[in-house]
Design a protein around this motif. Structure first.
Motif, PDB file in Angstrom:
ATOM      1  N   ALA A 235       0.838  -1.213   0.000  1.00 49.26           N
ATOM      2  CA  ALA A 235       0.000   0.000   0.000  1.00 49.26           C
ATOM      3  C   ALA A 235       0.872   1.262   0.000  1.00 49.26           C
ATOM      4  CB  ALA A 235      -0.936  -0.008   1.207  1.00 49.26           C
ATOM      5  N   TYR A 236       1.966   1.231   0.773  1.00 53.26           N
ATOM      6  CA  TYR A 236       2.888   2.376   0.753  1.00 53.26           C
ATOM      7  C   TYR A 236       3.511   2.561  -0.629  1.00 53.26           C
ATOM      8  CZ  TYR A 236       2.969   3.923   5.619  1.00 53.26           C
ATOM      9  OH  TYR A 236       2.626   4.485   6.830  1.00 53.26           O
ATOM     10  N   ALA A 237       3.835   1.437  -1.286  1.00 54.96           N
ATOM     11  CA  ALA A 237       4.405   1.523  -2.642  1.00 54.96           C
ATOM     12  C   ALA A 237       3.373   2.113  -3.603  1.00 54.96           C
ATOM     13  CB  ALA A 237       4.854   0.153  -3.112  1.00 54.96           C
ATOM     14  N   ASP A 238       2.109   1.690  -3.446  1.00 58.62           N
ATOM     15  CA  ASP A 238       1.034   2.252  -4.294  1.00 58.62           C
ATOM     16  C   ASP A 238       0.901   3.760  -4.054  1.00 58.62           C
ATOM     17  OD1 ASP A 238       0.341  -0.119  -5.566  1.00 58.62           O
ATOM     18  OD2 ASP A 238      -1.118  -0.694  -4.033  1.00 58.62           O
ATOM     19  N   ALA A 239       0.991   4.155  -2.781  1.00 59.92           N
ATOM     20  CA  ALA A 239       0.918   5.588  -2.441  1.00 59.92           C
ATOM     21  C   ALA A 239       2.062   6.330  -3.135  1.00 59.92           C
ATOM     22  CB  ALA A 239       1.008   5.777  -0.932  1.00 59.92           C
TER      23      ALA A 239
ATOM     24  N   ILE B 103      13.898   4.826  -5.555  1.00 60.02           N
ATOM     25  CA  ILE B 103      14.203   6.061  -4.815  1.00 60.02           C
ATOM     26  C   ILE B 103      15.413   6.748  -5.464  1.00 60.02           C
ATOM     27  CG2 ILE B 103      15.004   7.024  -2.616  1.00 60.02           C
ATOM     28  CD1 ILE B 103      13.451   4.739  -1.199  1.00 60.02           C
ATOM     29  N   ALA B 104      16.424   5.944  -5.812  1.00 63.67           N
ATOM     30  CA  ALA B 104      17.628   6.499  -6.450  1.00 63.67           C
ATOM     31  C   ALA B 104      17.258   7.206  -7.748  1.00 63.67           C
ATOM     32  CB  ALA B 104      18.624   5.368  -6.734  1.00 63.67           C
ATOM     33  N   GLU B 105      16.344   6.591  -8.524  1.00 63.98           N
ATOM     34  CA  GLU B 105      15.933   7.186  -9.806  1.00 63.98           C
ATOM     35  C   GLU B 105      15.214   8.517  -9.587  1.00 63.98           C
ATOM     36  OE1 GLU B 105      13.727   3.899 -11.339  1.00 63.98           O
ATOM     37  OE2 GLU B 105      15.511   2.904 -12.158  1.00 63.98           O
TER      38      GLU B 105
ATOM     39  N   VAL C   9      10.079   0.035   1.815  1.00 64.11           N
ATOM     40  CA  VAL C   9      11.341  -0.709   1.882  1.00 64.11           C
ATOM     41  C   VAL C   9      11.583  -1.246   3.290  1.00 64.11           C
ATOM     42  CG1 VAL C   9      13.859  -0.446   1.845  1.00 64.11           C
ATOM     43  CG2 VAL C   9      12.518   0.438  -0.042  1.00 64.11           C
ATOM     44  N   ASN C  10      11.384  -0.393   4.298  1.00 65.52           N
ATOM     45  CA  ASN C  10      11.639  -0.820   5.677  1.00 65.52           C
ATOM     46  C   ASN C  10      10.790  -2.032   6.059  1.00 65.52           C
ATOM     47  OD1 ASN C  10      13.516   1.180   6.003  1.00 65.52           O
ATOM     48  ND2 ASN C  10      12.081   2.647   6.896  1.00 65.52           N
ATOM     49  N   MET C  11       9.547  -2.037   5.582  1.00 68.35           N
ATOM     50  CA  MET C  11       8.665  -3.177   5.900  1.00 68.35           C
ATOM     51  C   MET C  11       9.079  -4.430   5.145  1.00 68.35           C
ATOM     52  SD  MET C  11       5.031  -1.269   6.155  1.00 68.35           S
ATOM     53  CE  MET C  11       4.972   0.164   7.201  1.00 68.35           C
TER      54      MET C  11
ATOM     55  N   SER D 210       6.634  10.935  -2.355  1.00 67.65           N
ATOM     56  CA  SER D 210       6.821   9.640  -3.015  1.00 67.65           C
ATOM     57  C   SER D 210       8.010   8.900  -2.400  1.00 67.65           C
ATOM     58  CB  SER D 210       7.046   9.848  -4.511  1.00 67.65           C
ATOM     59  OG  SER D 210       7.206   8.613  -5.162  1.00 67.65           O
ATOM     60  N   ILE D 211       9.127   9.629  -2.210  1.00 64.81           N
ATOM     61  CA  ILE D 211      10.326   9.020  -1.618  1.00 64.81           C
ATOM     62  C   ILE D 211      10.036   8.557  -0.191  1.00 64.81           C
ATOM     63  CG2 ILE D 211      12.648   9.578  -0.749  1.00 64.81           C
ATOM     64  CD1 ILE D 211      12.992  11.336  -3.308  1.00 64.81           C
ATOM     65  N   SER D 212       9.328   9.382   0.562  1.00 72.60           N
ATOM     66  CA  SER D 212       8.996   9.047   1.949  1.00 72.60           C
ATOM     67  C   SER D 212       8.179   7.741   2.020  1.00 72.60           C
ATOM     68  CB  SER D 212       8.228  10.216   2.572  1.00 72.60           C
ATOM     69  OG  SER D 212       7.665   9.828   3.790  1.00 72.60           O
ATOM     70  N   CYS D 213       7.208   7.605   1.120  1.00 73.84           N
ATOM     71  CA  CYS D 213       6.375   6.381   1.109  1.00 73.84           C
ATOM     72  C   CYS D 213       7.182   5.156   0.672  1.00 73.84           C
ATOM     73  CB  CYS D 213       5.162   6.562   0.199  1.00 73.84           C
ATOM     74  SG  CYS D 213       3.931   7.689   0.876  1.00 73.84           S
TER      75      CYS D 213
END
Length: 289
Positions: free
Chosen positions: A75-79, A118-120, A99-101, A91-94
């Motif tokens: 869900a965070y990735a979708d956000a 995130i790097a991109e 990633v952490n999860m 976007s980076i924050s989500c």
């Protein structure tokens, strides 16, 4: 569009109502999650990306209440993918949350993919220092999962950006390492001369003629076929031009190579730096005489 936004807001309101009410054994979170998901889809159809992103974050929180980290990470990735269109920082924050999860539940491949993403985003923002940090994290995880091709792609980006921000030694080491690994792989062998050329150009940027000469010897030992390539000839000619402080010779060598194989923007930029350094040296010498 307006209809979809109204539908999305309606679903979101119902979900919030579920959360504020009573529910047995987490059922209210399941019901709310279903409604948030419908709301997010409606907002996406309306191309209302900020609203969709915000609802996906609420959906992630419901999944966390239900102790489903995998679903929350998705869900965070979708956000993040919704925010990508409007708000890079969000976007980076989500993606970080996602990633952490995924790291917590041992999904290293997914974590690597999102680190790369995130790097991109940092690359898109021309923040090369941060892009390097996240490409490094992605490369480490891809390597640990034996996804060599993706790890190499990330490493090449790291080397490229390191050279751009004048961290030449770091770039040299990475290009040499990629060349070394590529030699033992029939599919990657053809790219070795390109990696060694990149490493050589970074050596030239350091301006140490002895180091360049030593590097060329090392590259011949590493790949005996290298000395028969145009890439090797270019590096030898450029090294001689730098040693002799001969700008004309330097320019002629670059022109000759470029007429057969067009130099990309990255190589051109770095070679211009070497040429500028030669010019500065020439002026210095003129002042002394």
């Amino acid at each position: 569009m307006g209809d979809q936004i109204a539908r999305g807001e309606e679903f979101e309101k119902k979900a919030e109502k579920k959360l504020s009410g009573w529910g047995l054994f987490g059922s209210k979170y399941e019901d709310a999650a279903e409604l948030f998901d419908k709301a997010a889809n409606a907002f996406k159809l309306a191309k209302s990306w900020d609203q969709a992103g915000a609802v996906y974050v609420k959906l992630a929180n419901c999944h966390l209440k239900l102790d489903s980290k995998h679903e929350a990470a998705n869900a965070y990735a979708d956000a993040a993918h919704c925010y990508k269109k409007t708000n890079i920082k969000e976007s980076i924050s989500c993606l970080e949350q996602s990633v952490n999860m995924f790291l917590d539940i041992g999904r290293h491949n997914m974590s690597a993919r999102y680190y790369k993403e995130i790097a991109e985003l940092y690359e898109q923002e021309h923040n090369l220092e941060q892009a390097i940090v996240y490409y490094e994290r992605a490369a480490d995880l891809f390597s640990s999962e034996d996804v060599t091709t993706s790890a190499n792609q990330c490493k090449q980006k790291i080397a490229q950006f390191a050279a751009q921000i004048e961290q030449y030694q770091k770039a040299v080491e990475i290009y040499e390492e990629i060349a070394r690994h590529s030699l033992s792989n029939n599919l990657l062998k053809y790219g070795v001369k390109g990696h060694l050329l990149n490493a050589g150009i970074c050596q030239l940027c350091k301006g140490d003629v002895v180091a360049i000469t030593n590097a060329l010897e090392k590259y011949q030992e590493l790949d005996p076929t290298f000395s028969g390539t145009r890439e090797y000839k270019l590096l030898v000619d450029l090294a001689a031009a730098v040693d002799e402080e001969d700008i004309g010779k330097f320019t002629a060598a670059v022109k000759e190579y470029d007429s057969m194989t067009q130099l990309d923007a990255w190589k051109t930029t770095l070679l211009l730096r070497v040429k500028e350094a030669l010019k500065a040296k020439e002026l210095e010498d003129d002042d002394l005489t």
